[in-house]
Motif scaffolding. Sequence first.
Motif, PDB file in Angstrom:
ATOM      1  N   ILE A  49     -10.167   9.015   0.794  1.00 20.14           N
ATOM      2  CA  ILE A  49      -8.789   9.001   1.298  1.00 20.14           C
ATOM      3  C   ILE A  49      -8.622  10.246   2.164  1.00 20.14           C
ATOM      4  CG2 ILE A  49      -7.863   7.594  -0.573  1.00 20.14           C
ATOM      5  CD1 ILE A  49      -6.805  10.169  -1.896  1.00 20.14           C
ATOM      6  N   HIS A  50      -8.156  10.039   3.386  1.00 24.84           N
ATOM      7  CA  HIS A  50      -7.964  11.125   4.349  1.00 24.84           C
ATOM      8  C   HIS A  50      -6.482  11.248   4.670  1.00 24.84           C
ATOM      9  CE1 HIS A  50     -12.042  12.240   5.743  1.00 24.84           C
ATOM     10  NE2 HIS A  50     -12.354  10.996   5.396  1.00 24.84           N
ATOM     11  N   GLU A  51      -5.970  12.442   4.549  1.00 23.01           N
ATOM     12  CA  GLU A  51      -4.577  12.687   4.919  1.00 23.01           C
ATOM     13  C   GLU A  51      -4.417  12.458   6.420  1.00 23.01           C
ATOM     14  OE1 GLU A  51      -1.477  15.863   3.281  1.00 23.01           O
ATOM     15  OE2 GLU A  51      -3.157  16.744   4.364  1.00 23.01           O
ATOM     16  N   ALA A  52      -3.440  11.630   6.783  1.00 24.47           N
ATOM     17  CA  ALA A  52      -3.203  11.274   8.180  1.00 24.47           C
ATOM     18  C   ALA A  52      -1.760  10.811   8.319  1.00 24.47           C
ATOM     19  CB  ALA A  52      -4.148  10.153   8.605  1.00 24.47           C
ATOM     20  N   PRO A  53      -1.242  10.825   9.540  1.00 17.79           N
ATOM     21  CA  PRO A  53       0.120  10.303   9.739  1.00 17.79           C
ATOM     22  C   PRO A  53       0.190   8.825   9.361  1.00 17.79           C
ATOM     23  CG  PRO A  53      -0.657  11.469  11.692  1.00 17.79           C
ATOM     24  CD  PRO A  53      -1.837  11.328  10.775  1.00 17.79           C
ATOM     25  N   LYS A  54       1.395   8.371   9.037  1.00 18.14           N
ATOM     26  CA  LYS A  54       1.617   6.972   8.681  1.00 18.14           C
ATOM     27  C   LYS A  54       1.206   6.075   9.849  1.00 18.14           C
ATOM     28  CE  LYS A  54       5.204   5.952   6.147  1.00 18.14           C
ATOM     29  NZ  LYS A  54       6.565   5.617   5.682  1.00 18.14           N
ATOM     30  N   MET A  55       0.428   5.047   9.540  1.00 16.60           N
ATOM     31  CA  MET A  55      -0.046   4.084  10.538  1.00 16.60           C
ATOM     32  C   MET A  55       0.944   2.925  10.638  1.00 16.60           C
ATOM     33  SD  MET A  55      -2.977   5.325  11.459  1.00 16.60           S
ATOM     34  CE  MET A  55      -4.111   6.568  10.864  1.00 16.60           C
ATOM     35  N   ALA A  56       0.938   2.230  11.762  1.00 20.91           N
ATOM     36  CA  ALA A  56       1.874   1.126  11.973  1.00 20.91           C
ATOM     37  C   ALA A  56       1.759   0.077  10.870  1.00 20.91           C
ATOM     38  CB  ALA A  56       1.636   0.495  13.342  1.00 20.91           C
ATOM     39  N   TYR A  57       0.531  -0.278  10.440  1.00 14.18           N
ATOM     40  CA  TYR A  57       0.372  -1.312   9.417  1.00 14.18           C
ATOM     41  C   TYR A  57       0.885  -0.852   8.051  1.00 14.18           C
ATOM     42  CZ  TYR A  57      -3.743   0.993   7.386  1.00 14.18           C
ATOM     43  OH  TYR A  57      -4.575   1.880   6.766  1.00 14.18           O
ATOM     44  N   GLN A  58       1.008   0.468   7.851  1.00 12.68           N
ATOM     45  CA  GLN A  58       1.533   0.980   6.587  1.00 12.68           C
ATOM     46  C   GLN A  58       3.065   0.921   6.559  1.00 12.68           C
ATOM     47  OE1 GLN A  58      -0.565   4.705   7.108  1.00 12.68           O
ATOM     48  NE2 GLN A  58      -1.769   4.331   5.264  1.00 12.68           N
ATOM     49  N   GLU A  59       3.671   0.783   7.716  1.00 10.48           N
ATOM     50  CA  GLU A  59       5.133   0.712   7.809  1.00 10.48           C
ATOM     51  C   GLU A  59       5.647  -0.717   7.789  1.00 10.48           C
ATOM     52  OE1 GLU A  59       6.998   3.073  10.818  1.00 10.48           O
ATOM     53  OE2 GLU A  59       5.547   4.677  10.589  1.00 10.48           O
ATOM     54  N   ALA A  60       4.933  -1.613   8.460  1.00  9.10           N
ATOM     55  CA  ALA A  60       5.377  -3.001   8.563  1.00  9.10           C
ATOM     56  C   ALA A  60       4.182  -3.905   8.299  1.00  9.10           C
ATOM     57  CB  ALA A  60       5.957  -3.279   9.953  1.00  9.10           C
ATOM     58  N   ALA A  61       4.221  -4.626   7.209  1.00  7.97           N
ATOM     59  CA  ALA A  61       3.105  -5.467   6.800  1.00  7.97           C
ATOM     60  C   ALA A  61       2.934  -6.655   7.740  1.00  7.97           C
ATOM     61  CB  ALA A  61       3.317  -5.958   5.372  1.00  7.97           C
ATOM     62  N   SER A  63       0.723 -10.363   7.790  1.00 12.25           N
ATOM     63  CA  SER A  63       0.049 -11.218   6.820  1.00 12.25           C
ATOM     64  C   SER A  63      -0.395 -12.518   7.472  1.00 12.25           C
ATOM     65  CB  SER A  63       0.962 -11.506   5.632  1.00 12.25           C
ATOM     66  OG  SER A  63       2.098 -12.236   6.061  1.00 12.25           O
ATOM     67  N   ASN A  64      -1.328 -13.172   6.790  1.00 11.82           N
ATOM     68  CA  ASN A  64      -1.789 -14.503   7.167  1.00 11.82           C
ATOM     69  C   ASN A  64      -1.640 -15.410   5.951  1.00 11.82           C
ATOM     70  OD1 ASN A  64      -2.648 -14.182   9.857  1.00 11.82           O
ATOM     71  ND2 ASN A  64      -4.564 -13.247   9.200  1.00 11.82           N
ATOM     72  N   VAL A  71      -1.108 -13.238   2.722  1.00  9.45           N
ATOM     73  CA  VAL A  71      -2.140 -12.239   2.456  1.00  9.45           C
ATOM     74  C   VAL A  71      -1.991 -11.087   3.444  1.00  9.45           C
ATOM     75  CG1 VAL A  71      -4.630 -11.828   2.535  1.00  9.45           C
ATOM     76  CG2 VAL A  71      -3.731 -13.899   1.441  1.00  9.45           C
ATOM     77  N   PRO A  72      -1.831  -9.851   2.944  1.00  4.03           N
ATOM     78  CA  PRO A  72      -1.663  -8.711   3.841  1.00  4.03           C
ATOM     79  C   PRO A  72      -2.940  -8.407   4.623  1.00  4.03           C
ATOM     80  CG  PRO A  72      -1.802  -7.969   1.557  1.00  4.03           C
ATOM     81  CD  PRO A  72      -1.803  -9.462   1.533  1.00  4.03           C
ATOM     82  N   VAL A  73      -2.745  -8.052   5.893  1.00  3.43           N
ATOM     83  CA  VAL A  73      -3.844  -7.706   6.787  1.00  3.43           C
ATOM     84  C   VAL A  73      -3.486  -6.384   7.447  1.00  3.43           C
ATOM     85  CG1 VAL A  73      -5.149  -8.410   8.828  1.00  3.43           C
ATOM     86  CG2 VAL A  73      -4.322 -10.148   7.217  1.00  3.43           C
ATOM     87  N   PRO A  74      -4.388  -5.387   7.449  1.00  8.28           N
ATOM     88  CA  PRO A  74      -5.718  -5.401   6.844  1.00  8.28           C
ATOM     89  C   PRO A  74      -5.648  -5.188   5.334  1.00  8.28           C
ATOM     90  CG  PRO A  74      -5.328  -3.240   7.789  1.00  8.28           C
ATOM     91  CD  PRO A  74      -4.119  -4.093   8.118  1.00  8.28           C
ATOM     92  N   LEU A 120      -0.576  -2.829  -3.139  1.00  6.44           N
ATOM     93  CA  LEU A 120      -0.566  -1.743  -2.151  1.00  6.44           C
ATOM     94  C   LEU A 120      -0.755  -0.414  -2.856  1.00  6.44           C
ATOM     95  CD1 LEU A 120       2.553  -2.752  -0.005  1.00  6.44           C
ATOM     96  CD2 LEU A 120       0.150  -3.320   0.429  1.00  6.44           C
ATOM     97  N   ASP A 121      -1.475   0.493  -2.209  1.00  5.25           N
ATOM     98  CA  ASP A 121      -1.508   1.862  -2.724  1.00  5.25           C
ATOM     99  C   ASP A 121      -0.203   2.543  -2.320  1.00  5.25           C
ATOM    100  OD1 ASP A 121      -1.785   2.987  -0.126  1.00  5.25           O
ATOM    101  OD2 ASP A 121      -3.876   3.570  -0.418  1.00  5.25           O
ATOM    102  N   PRO A 122       0.062   3.767  -2.761  1.00  4.65           N
ATOM    103  CA  PRO A 122       1.345   4.409  -2.456  1.00  4.65           C
ATOM    104  C   PRO A 122       1.597   4.632  -0.964  1.00  4.65           C
ATOM    105  CG  PRO A 122       0.183   5.616  -4.167  1.00  4.65           C
ATOM    106  CD  PRO A 122      -0.758   4.589  -3.642  1.00  4.65           C
ATOM    107  N   CYS A 123       0.558   4.495  -0.146  1.00  8.36           N
ATOM    108  CA  CYS A 123       0.694   4.714   1.296  1.00  8.36           C
ATOM    109  C   CYS A 123       0.641   3.415   2.092  1.00  8.36           C
ATOM    110  CB  CYS A 123      -0.379   5.692   1.769  1.00  8.36           C
ATOM    111  SG  CYS A 123      -0.223   7.316   0.979  1.00  8.36           S
ATOM    112  N   GLY A 124       0.747   2.283   1.409  1.00 10.16           N
ATOM    113  CA  GLY A 124       0.819   1.006   2.093  1.00 10.16           C
ATOM    114  C   GLY A 124      -0.510   0.379   2.455  1.00 10.16           C
ATOM    115  N   ASN A 125      -1.629   0.918   1.972  1.00  7.09           N
ATOM    116  CA  ASN A 125      -2.927   0.283   2.192  1.00  7.09           C
ATOM    117  C   ASN A 125      -3.069  -0.861   1.198  1.00  7.09           C
ATOM    118  OD1 ASN A 125      -4.167   2.142   4.215  1.00  7.09           O
ATOM    119  ND2 ASN A 125      -3.841   3.627   2.566  1.00  7.09           N
ATOM    120  N   ALA A 126      -3.369  -2.051   1.719  1.00  3.49           N
ATOM    121  CA  ALA A 126      -3.466  -3.242   0.873  1.00  3.49           C
ATOM    122  C   ALA A 126      -4.869  -3.375   0.289  1.00  3.49           C
ATOM    123  CB  ALA A 126      -3.115  -4.487   1.680  1.00  3.49           C
TER     124      ALA A 126
END
Length: 141
Positions: A49-61, A63-64, A71-74, A120-126
């Motif tokens: 896990i690398h500290e980084a600014p919030k990514m677009a996919y972490q803000e708005a899910a 899905s397919n 199903v959340p992507v990625p 999701l993890d606490p940072c929105g990674n699925a």
Amino acid sequence: MALAPFHLAIPVYDLAAARHFYGEVFGCAEGRSSEHWVDFDFFGHQLVIHEAPKMAYQEAAVSNPVDGHDVPVPHFGVVLGWADWEALAKRLRSRETTFVIEPYVRFKGQVGEQATMFLLDPCGNALEFKAFKDIGQLFAK
């Protein structure tokens, strides 16, 4: 077939919360770390896990549709043995985990029948964890 461990580095905007999630919720052993990243033994694979600014996919899910679910992507995860998958589902439920897709059996009675769950993890990674009663169906069509 012996598989080589994969290495995956993902962004997290709250390193402390993500460290707690992977270390305490999942029980992954921590490896090397710095003030900006942490290695984990993620079911025999190296997750960083690398500290980084919030990514677009972490803000708005995004899905397919799959088997009637969004199903959340990625996403990423691990294919576990059936008993290990059941134990993980029980562990996550006991910790009052919020699931994107609750643990269930997908494609029941079809080729590729599998147990799956998404969260999701606490940072929105699925993450997805799945299991096959017949691992030979992992890539079956």
